[in-house]
Design a protein around this motif. Structure first.
Motif, PDB file in Angstrom:
ATOM      1  N   GLY A  11     -39.471   7.825  76.433  1.00 63.15           N
ATOM      2  CA  GLY A  11     -38.390   6.944  76.016  1.00 63.15           C
ATOM      3  C   GLY A  11     -38.050   5.908  77.074  1.00 63.15           C
ATOM      4  O   GLY A  11     -38.770   5.729  78.068  1.00 63.15           O
ATOM      5  N   GLU A  12     -36.941   5.241  76.859  1.00 63.11           N
ATOM      6  CA  GLU A  12     -36.512   4.172  77.762  1.00 63.11           C
ATOM      7  C   GLU A  12     -36.065   4.751  79.102  1.00 63.11           C
ATOM      8  O   GLU A  12     -35.409   5.789  79.159  1.00 63.11           O
ATOM      9  CB  GLU A  12     -35.367   3.391  77.116  1.00 63.11           C
ATOM     10  CG  GLU A  12     -34.927   2.173  77.897  1.00 63.11           C
ATOM     11  CD  GLU A  12     -33.839   1.384  77.175  1.00 63.11           C
ATOM     12  OE1 GLU A  12     -33.304   0.431  77.767  1.00 63.11           O
ATOM     13  OE2 GLU A  12     -33.521   1.756  76.020  1.00 63.11           O
ATOM     14  N   THR A 171     -35.975  11.557  83.246  1.00 59.31           N
ATOM     15  CA  THR A 171     -35.711  10.215  82.751  1.00 59.31           C
ATOM     16  C   THR A 171     -36.635   9.971  81.563  1.00 59.31           C
ATOM     17  O   THR A 171     -37.655  10.646  81.398  1.00 59.31           O
ATOM     18  CB  THR A 171     -35.913   9.144  83.841  1.00 59.31           C
ATOM     19  OG1 THR A 171     -35.415   7.879  83.377  1.00 59.31           O
ATOM     20  CG2 THR A 171     -37.371   8.987  84.238  1.00 59.31           C
ATOM     21  N   GLY A 172     -36.267   9.017  80.697  1.00 60.86           N
ATOM     22  CA  GLY A 172     -37.092   8.722  79.537  1.00 60.86           C
ATOM     23  C   GLY A 172     -36.990   9.760  78.439  1.00 60.86           C
ATOM     24  O   GLY A 172     -37.849   9.817  77.558  1.00 60.86           O
ATOM     25  N   SER A 174     -35.020  10.691  75.267  1.00 55.52           N
ATOM     26  CA  SER A 174     -34.049  10.213  74.285  1.00 55.52           C
ATOM     27  C   SER A 174     -33.571  11.328  73.362  1.00 55.52           C
ATOM     28  O   SER A 174     -32.576  11.171  72.654  1.00 55.52           O
ATOM     29  CB  SER A 174     -34.662   9.095  73.429  1.00 55.52           C
ATOM     30  OG  SER A 174     -35.755   9.601  72.674  1.00 55.52           O
ATOM     31  N   HIS A 175     -34.294  12.459  73.357  1.00 57.53           N
ATOM     32  CA  HIS A 175     -33.984  13.590  72.468  1.00 57.53           C
ATOM     33  C   HIS A 175     -33.926  13.135  71.011  1.00 57.53           C
ATOM     34  O   HIS A 175     -33.058  13.524  70.250  1.00 57.53           O
ATOM     35  CB  HIS A 175     -32.667  14.250  72.879  1.00 57.53           C
ATOM     36  CG  HIS A 175     -32.639  14.684  74.314  1.00 57.53           C
ATOM     37  ND1 HIS A 175     -33.405  15.725  74.803  1.00 57.53           N
ATOM     38  CD2 HIS A 175     -31.948  14.200  75.384  1.00 57.53           C
ATOM     39  CE1 HIS A 175     -33.172  15.875  76.097  1.00 57.53           C
ATOM     40  NE2 HIS A 175     -32.315  14.966  76.473  1.00 57.53           N
ATOM     41  N   GLU A 176     -34.895  12.325  70.630  1.00 53.61           N
ATOM     42  CA  GLU A 176     -35.023  11.838  69.262  1.00 53.61           C
ATOM     43  C   GLU A 176     -36.488  11.859  68.877  1.00 53.61           C
ATOM     44  O   GLU A 176     -37.372  11.765  69.739  1.00 53.61           O
ATOM     45  CB  GLU A 176     -34.489  10.405  69.131  1.00 53.61           C
ATOM     46  CG  GLU A 176     -33.015  10.248  69.440  1.00 53.61           C
ATOM     47  CD  GLU A 176     -32.585   8.793  69.408  1.00 53.61           C
ATOM     48  OE1 GLU A 176     -33.465   7.907  69.475  1.00 53.61           O
ATOM     49  OE2 GLU A 176     -31.382   8.535  69.330  1.00 53.61           O
ATOM     50  N   ARG A 187     -30.877  18.592  73.474  1.00 55.03           N
ATOM     51  CA  ARG A 187     -30.005  17.781  74.323  1.00 55.03           C
ATOM     52  C   ARG A 187     -28.874  18.640  74.893  1.00 55.03           C
ATOM     53  O   ARG A 187     -28.561  18.559  76.086  1.00 55.03           O
ATOM     54  CB  ARG A 187     -29.416  16.607  73.532  1.00 55.03           C
ATOM     55  CG  ARG A 187     -28.478  15.729  74.375  1.00 55.03           C
ATOM     56  CD  ARG A 187     -27.758  14.704  73.524  1.00 55.03           C
ATOM     57  NE  ARG A 187     -28.669  13.693  73.001  1.00 55.03           N
ATOM     58  CZ  ARG A 187     -29.029  12.605  73.668  1.00 55.03           C
ATOM     59  NH1 ARG A 187     -28.552  12.369  74.885  1.00 55.03           N
ATOM     60  NH2 ARG A 187     -29.846  11.727  73.104  1.00 55.03           N
ATOM     61  N   ARG A 201     -30.292  13.945  85.576  1.00 49.93           N
ATOM     62  CA  ARG A 201     -30.923  12.769  84.978  1.00 49.93           C
ATOM     63  C   ARG A 201     -30.918  11.649  86.011  1.00 49.93           C
ATOM     64  O   ARG A 201     -29.979  11.530  86.807  1.00 49.93           O
ATOM     65  CB  ARG A 201     -30.175  12.324  83.722  1.00 49.93           C
ATOM     66  CG  ARG A 201     -30.231  13.323  82.570  1.00 49.93           C
ATOM     67  CD  ARG A 201     -29.640  12.717  81.310  1.00 49.93           C
ATOM     68  NE  ARG A 201     -29.394  13.709  80.286  1.00 49.93           N
ATOM     69  CZ  ARG A 201     -30.287  14.084  79.360  1.00 49.93           C
ATOM     70  NH1 ARG A 201     -31.484  13.523  79.362  1.00 49.93           N
ATOM     71  NH2 ARG A 201     -29.975  14.994  78.452  1.00 49.93           N
TER      72      ARG A 201
END
Length: 214
Positions: A11-12, A171-172, A174-176, A187, A201
């Motif tokens: 993720g971001e 990091t990265g 998103s838990h999606e 999460r 984090r």
């Protein structure tokens, strides 16, 4: 002093974090390492989903095989224990018959590939997966297929890091994503680990330099 281990999901990541990630003692990335570059370039471990379509797609891709994260890493981790997924398959075909290739096992092919390019191949033991299943129960995971690869890797790293005094940073994440993973419960579980001081984090304070003269 233990090591600083950064686990980088796909993720971001916070803008400007690449240098701090690359300064870690160990960096773990996943599958195609989709944010490679924006999240730095250091890669010590590539953790892969070694069953089903993700594994077949990676193994069939010359681009993935020749990618820089794969070339640079020291180890390739297969996140799904083959015995665990063989045991899951009969029940899964009753509850999710559409997942016909979900448990197809490519571990041996990944191990052979790792050996061919001089990397160590590691299989995360089924006991880690099962411990994650148990840890999720208090967080109301509902019906799900399996925990995410990210959570299995976090649990595996924590199991070794705590005895060694290592600092584990995420990091990265998103838990999606795929609804077969219990992301909301994951999460909450991760947040409980953070509250207990077991991991953290990546925050801007980890990579923003202090003002000159401070």
């Amino acid at each position: 002093m233990g090591r600083r281990i950064v686990i980088v999901g796909n993720g971001e990541v916070p803008q400007g974090a690449a240098e701090a990630i690359d300064a870690a003692d160990m960096v773990v990335r996943f599958n195609e390492c989709r944010n490679f570059g924006s999240s730095g370039s250091r890669t010590d471990v590539v953790a892969v989903c070694n069953t089903g379509r993700p594994a077949l797609t990676m193994l069939s891709s010359p681009e993935w095989r020749a990618s820089r994260p794969v070339a640079d890493c020291r180890e390739i981790w297969s996140v799904r224990d083959p015995e665990k997924f063989r045991a899951l398959h009969p029940a899964l075909m009753l509850t999710h018959p559409e997942l016909t290739d979900f448990c197809d096992d490519y571990t041996d092919a990944l191990a052979a590939f790792a050996g061919d390019i001089g990397k160590t191949h590691v299989i995360i033991d089924r006991s880690v997966h099962e411990a994650v299943d148990a840890a999720l129960v208090p967080f109301d995971p509902g019906d799900y297929v399996v925990p995410s690869s990210g959570l299995v890797v976090v649990a595996s790293v924590l199991a070794r890091a705590e005895g060694a005094g290592d600092d584990v940073v995420l990091t990265g994440f998103s838990h999606e994503g795929w609804d077969g993973h219990p992301f909301a419960a994951e999460r909450r579980l991760i947040d409980s680990y953070i509250a207990a001081g077991r991991l953290s984090r990546l925050q801007r304070t980890d990579f923003v330099s202090p003002p000159e003269g401070a």
